[in-house]
Design a protein around this motif. Structure first.
Motif, PDB file in Angstrom:
ATOM      1  N   GLN A   1       0.324  16.493 -25.034  1.00 12.38           N
ATOM      2  CA  GLN A   1      -0.577  15.701 -25.856  1.00 12.38           C
ATOM      3  C   GLN A   1      -0.572  14.221 -25.449  1.00 12.38           C
ATOM      4  O   GLN A   1      -1.472  13.491 -25.803  1.00 12.38           O
ATOM      5  N   HIS A   2       0.442  13.804 -24.727  1.00 10.17           N
ATOM      6  CA  HIS A   2       0.571  12.391 -24.369  1.00 10.17           C
ATOM      7  C   HIS A   2      -0.389  12.024 -23.240  1.00 10.17           C
ATOM      8  O   HIS A   2      -0.776  12.868 -22.435  1.00 10.17           O
ATOM      9  N   THR A   3      -0.750  10.754 -23.196  1.00 12.11           N
ATOM     10  CA  THR A   3      -1.598  10.262 -22.105  1.00 12.11           C
ATOM     11  C   THR A   3      -0.847   9.246 -21.274  1.00 12.11           C
ATOM     12  O   THR A   3      -1.451   8.412 -20.615  1.00 12.11           O
ATOM     13  N   TYR A   4       0.467   9.313 -21.319  1.00  2.00           N
ATOM     14  CA  TYR A   4       1.267   8.432 -20.475  1.00  2.00           C
ATOM     15  C   TYR A   4       2.559   9.133 -20.079  1.00  2.00           C
ATOM     16  O   TYR A   4       3.024  10.061 -20.737  1.00  2.00           O
ATOM     17  N   VAL A   5       3.110   8.702 -18.960  1.00  3.68           N
ATOM     18  CA  VAL A   5       4.383   9.195 -18.467  1.00  3.68           C
ATOM     19  C   VAL A   5       5.154   7.982 -17.974  1.00  3.68           C
ATOM     20  O   VAL A   5       4.593   7.123 -17.291  1.00  3.68           O
ATOM     21  N   GLU A   6       6.433   7.902 -18.318  1.00  3.94           N
ATOM     22  CA  GLU A   6       7.249   6.785 -17.865  1.00  3.94           C
ATOM     23  C   GLU A   6       8.294   7.286 -16.875  1.00  3.94           C
ATOM     24  O   GLU A   6       8.874   8.345 -17.051  1.00  3.94           O
ATOM     25  N   THR A   7       8.496   6.494 -15.836  1.00  2.00           N
ATOM     26  CA  THR A   7       9.590   6.742 -14.904  1.00  2.00           C
ATOM     27  C   THR A   7      10.554   5.571 -15.046  1.00  2.00           C
ATOM     28  O   THR A   7      10.413   4.747 -15.952  1.00  2.00           O
ATOM     29  N   GLU A   8      11.498   5.474 -14.148  1.00  2.00           N
ATOM     30  CA  GLU A   8      12.489   4.407 -14.225  1.00  2.00           C
ATOM     31  C   GLU A   8      11.852   3.020 -14.106  1.00  2.00           C
ATOM     32  O   GLU A   8      12.265   2.082 -14.781  1.00  2.00           O
ATOM     33  N   ASN A   9      10.811   2.895 -13.265  1.00  2.00           N
ATOM     34  CA  ASN A   9      10.236   1.582 -12.995  1.00  2.00           C
ATOM     35  C   ASN A   9       8.819   1.367 -13.506  1.00  2.00           C
ATOM     36  O   ASN A   9       8.421   0.233 -13.741  1.00  2.00           O
ATOM     37  N   VAL A  10       8.039   2.427 -13.616  1.00  2.09           N
ATOM     38  CA  VAL A  10       6.624   2.259 -13.955  1.00  2.09           C
ATOM     39  C   VAL A  10       6.204   3.185 -15.083  1.00  2.09           C
ATOM     40  O   VAL A  10       6.888   4.154 -15.401  1.00  2.09           O
TER      41      VAL A  10
ATOM     42  N   ASN B   1       3.848  -1.771 -15.190  1.00  2.00           N
ATOM     43  CA  ASN B   1       5.302  -1.829 -15.342  1.00  2.00           C
ATOM     44  C   ASN B   1       5.647  -1.415 -16.775  1.00  2.00           C
ATOM     45  O   ASN B   1       4.785  -1.356 -17.644  1.00  2.00           O
ATOM     46  N   LYS B   2       6.896  -1.125 -17.017  1.00  2.00           N
ATOM     47  CA  LYS B   2       7.293  -0.609 -18.324  1.00  2.00           C
ATOM     48  C   LYS B   2       7.273  -1.682 -19.409  1.00  2.00           C
ATOM     49  O   LYS B   2       7.272  -1.376 -20.589  1.00  2.00           O
ATOM     50  N   GLN B   3       7.219  -2.941 -19.005  1.00  2.00           N
ATOM     51  CA  GLN B   3       7.210  -4.019 -19.978  1.00  2.00           C
ATOM     52  C   GLN B   3       5.806  -4.318 -20.507  1.00  2.00           C
ATOM     53  O   GLN B   3       5.640  -5.087 -21.433  1.00  2.00           O
ATOM     54  N   SER B   4       4.775  -3.719 -19.908  1.00  2.00           N
ATOM     55  CA  SER B   4       3.417  -3.996 -20.352  1.00  2.00           C
ATOM     56  C   SER B   4       3.186  -3.401 -21.735  1.00  2.00           C
ATOM     57  O   SER B   4       3.868  -2.461 -22.156  1.00  2.00           O
ATOM     58  N   ASN B   5       2.216  -3.938 -22.424  1.00  2.00           N
ATOM     59  CA  ASN B   5       1.877  -3.487 -23.764  1.00  2.00           C
ATOM     60  C   ASN B   5       1.062  -2.194 -23.644  1.00  2.00           C
ATOM     61  O   ASN B   5      -0.045  -2.199 -23.124  1.00  2.00           O
ATOM     62  N   ILE B   6       1.584  -1.107 -24.174  1.00  2.00           N
ATOM     63  CA  ILE B   6       0.933   0.196 -24.042  1.00  2.00           C
ATOM     64  C   ILE B   6      -0.433   0.209 -24.734  1.00  2.00           C
ATOM     65  O   ILE B   6      -1.371   0.853 -24.253  1.00  2.00           O
TER      66      ILE B   6
ATOM     67  N   ARG C   1       0.831  -1.208   0.000  1.00  2.00           N
ATOM     68  CA  ARG C   1       0.000   0.000   0.000  1.00  2.00           C
ATOM     69  C   ARG C   1       0.865   1.258   0.000  1.00  2.00           C
ATOM     70  O   ARG C   1       0.563   2.234  -0.692  1.00  2.00           O
ATOM     71  N   MET C   2       1.963   1.232   0.751  1.00  2.00           N
ATOM     72  CA  MET C   2       2.845   2.402   0.807  1.00  2.00           C
ATOM     73  C   MET C   2       3.460   2.685  -0.560  1.00  2.00           C
ATOM     74  O   MET C   2       3.595   3.845  -0.958  1.00  2.00           O
ATOM     75  N   ARG C   3       3.814   1.637  -1.279  1.00  4.07           N
ATOM     76  CA  ARG C   3       4.397   1.800  -2.618  1.00  4.07           C
ATOM     77  C   ARG C   3       3.372   2.432  -3.553  1.00  4.07           C
ATOM     78  O   ARG C   3       3.689   3.357  -4.304  1.00  4.07           O
ATOM     79  N   ILE C   4       2.138   1.936  -3.500  1.00  2.00           N
ATOM     80  CA  ILE C   4       1.081   2.485  -4.352  1.00  2.00           C
ATOM     81  C   ILE C   4       0.815   3.945  -4.000  1.00  2.00           C
ATOM     82  O   ILE C   4       0.687   4.800  -4.885  1.00  2.00           O
ATOM     83  N   GLU C   5       0.741   4.249  -2.699  1.00  2.00           N
ATOM     84  CA  GLU C   5       0.513   5.636  -2.288  1.00  2.00           C
ATOM     85  C   GLU C   5       1.655   6.537  -2.738  1.00  2.00           C
ATOM     86  O   GLU C   5       1.432   7.679  -3.137  1.00  2.00           O
ATOM     87  N   GLY C   6       2.885   6.025  -2.693  1.00  2.00           N
ATOM     88  CA  GLY C   6       4.035   6.799  -3.165  1.00  2.00           C
ATOM     89  C   GLY C   6       3.955   7.081  -4.657  1.00  2.00           C
ATOM     90  O   GLY C   6       4.229   8.194  -5.120  1.00  2.00           O
ATOM     91  N   LEU C   7       3.570   6.057  -5.418  1.00  2.00           N
ATOM     92  CA  LEU C   7       3.424   6.239  -6.867  1.00  2.00           C
ATOM     93  C   LEU C   7       2.310   7.235  -7.176  1.00  2.00           C
ATOM     94  O   LEU C   7       2.452   8.084  -8.062  1.00  2.00           O
ATOM     95  N   LEU C   8       1.214   7.144  -6.446  1.00  2.00           N
ATOM     96  CA  LEU C   8       0.109   8.080  -6.657  1.00  2.00           C
ATOM     97  C   LEU C   8       0.504   9.503  -6.293  1.00  2.00           C
ATOM     98  O   LEU C   8       0.113  10.463  -6.962  1.00  2.00           O
ATOM     99  N   ALA C   9       1.283   9.648  -5.226  1.00  2.00           N
ATOM    100  CA  ALA C   9       1.722  10.987  -4.809  1.00  2.00           C
ATOM    101  C   ALA C   9       2.674  11.598  -5.832  1.00  2.00           C
ATOM    102  O   ALA C   9       2.693  12.820  -6.022  1.00  2.00           O
TER     103      ALA C   9
END
Length: 149
Positions: free
Chosen positions: A22-31, A48-53, A3-11
């Motif tokens: 114009q983009h509807t996505y943002v990539e970071t190092e891990n997600v 995750n970054k390996q998922s099919n966009i 839960r803490m990881r998810i809250e951190g990602l949301l924050a």
């Protein structure tokens, strides 16, 4: 994911999106954050970054059709009682339509029925116990009144 990881990602999400993009996505190092503006809020899918966009965008499209339908007063409803809709299929994308998701949400499982029945039984037992104790207290009051006379 904790839960803490998810809250951190949301924050972190509001800091990552820029205005006028114009983009509807943002990539970071891990997600990867895949998002869609909805009124004053964002519908957000974190993968995750390996998922099919393309699959992620399709999932987001389906969710964007479902959320307003289940949240009548959109922003107010979500802010007061946030909810999660998680569709998991053993890590594989399952092609579902909006109608199928609605049907799945309406279906009742045996476990739900059993849980509901157990909860109702506990409530009924608590009410019976309350009545029994109230009768016991009334009897004790009557006995005290008799002893005083």
């Amino acid at each position: 994911m904790t839960r803490m990881r998810i809250e951190g990602l949301l924050a972190a999400f509001p800091k990552l999106i820029g205005t006028g993009k114009q983009h509807t996505y943002v990539e970071t190092e891990n997600v990867r954050y895949v998002y869609q503006p909805m009124e004053a809020l964002y519908l957000l899918l974190i993968t995750n970054k390996q998922s099919n966009i393309l699959e992620d965008l399709d999932t987001l499209r389906i969710l964007s059709k479902l959320v307003p339908e289940y949240s009548y007063y959109f922003e107010e409803s979500i802010c007061k009682c946030a909810f999660d809709l998680i569709l998991i299929s053993l890590g594989h994308k399952e092609n579902v339509t909006v109608a199928q998701v609605k049907q799945y949400c309406e279906m009742e499982s045996h476990e739900e029925k059993l849980h509901r029945q157990m909860r109702e039984d506990k409530i009924r037992e608590a009410k019976d116990e309350m009545k029994r104790k109230a009768n016991e207290i009334d009897k004790n009051k009557a006995i005290h009144v008799i002893y005083r006379l």
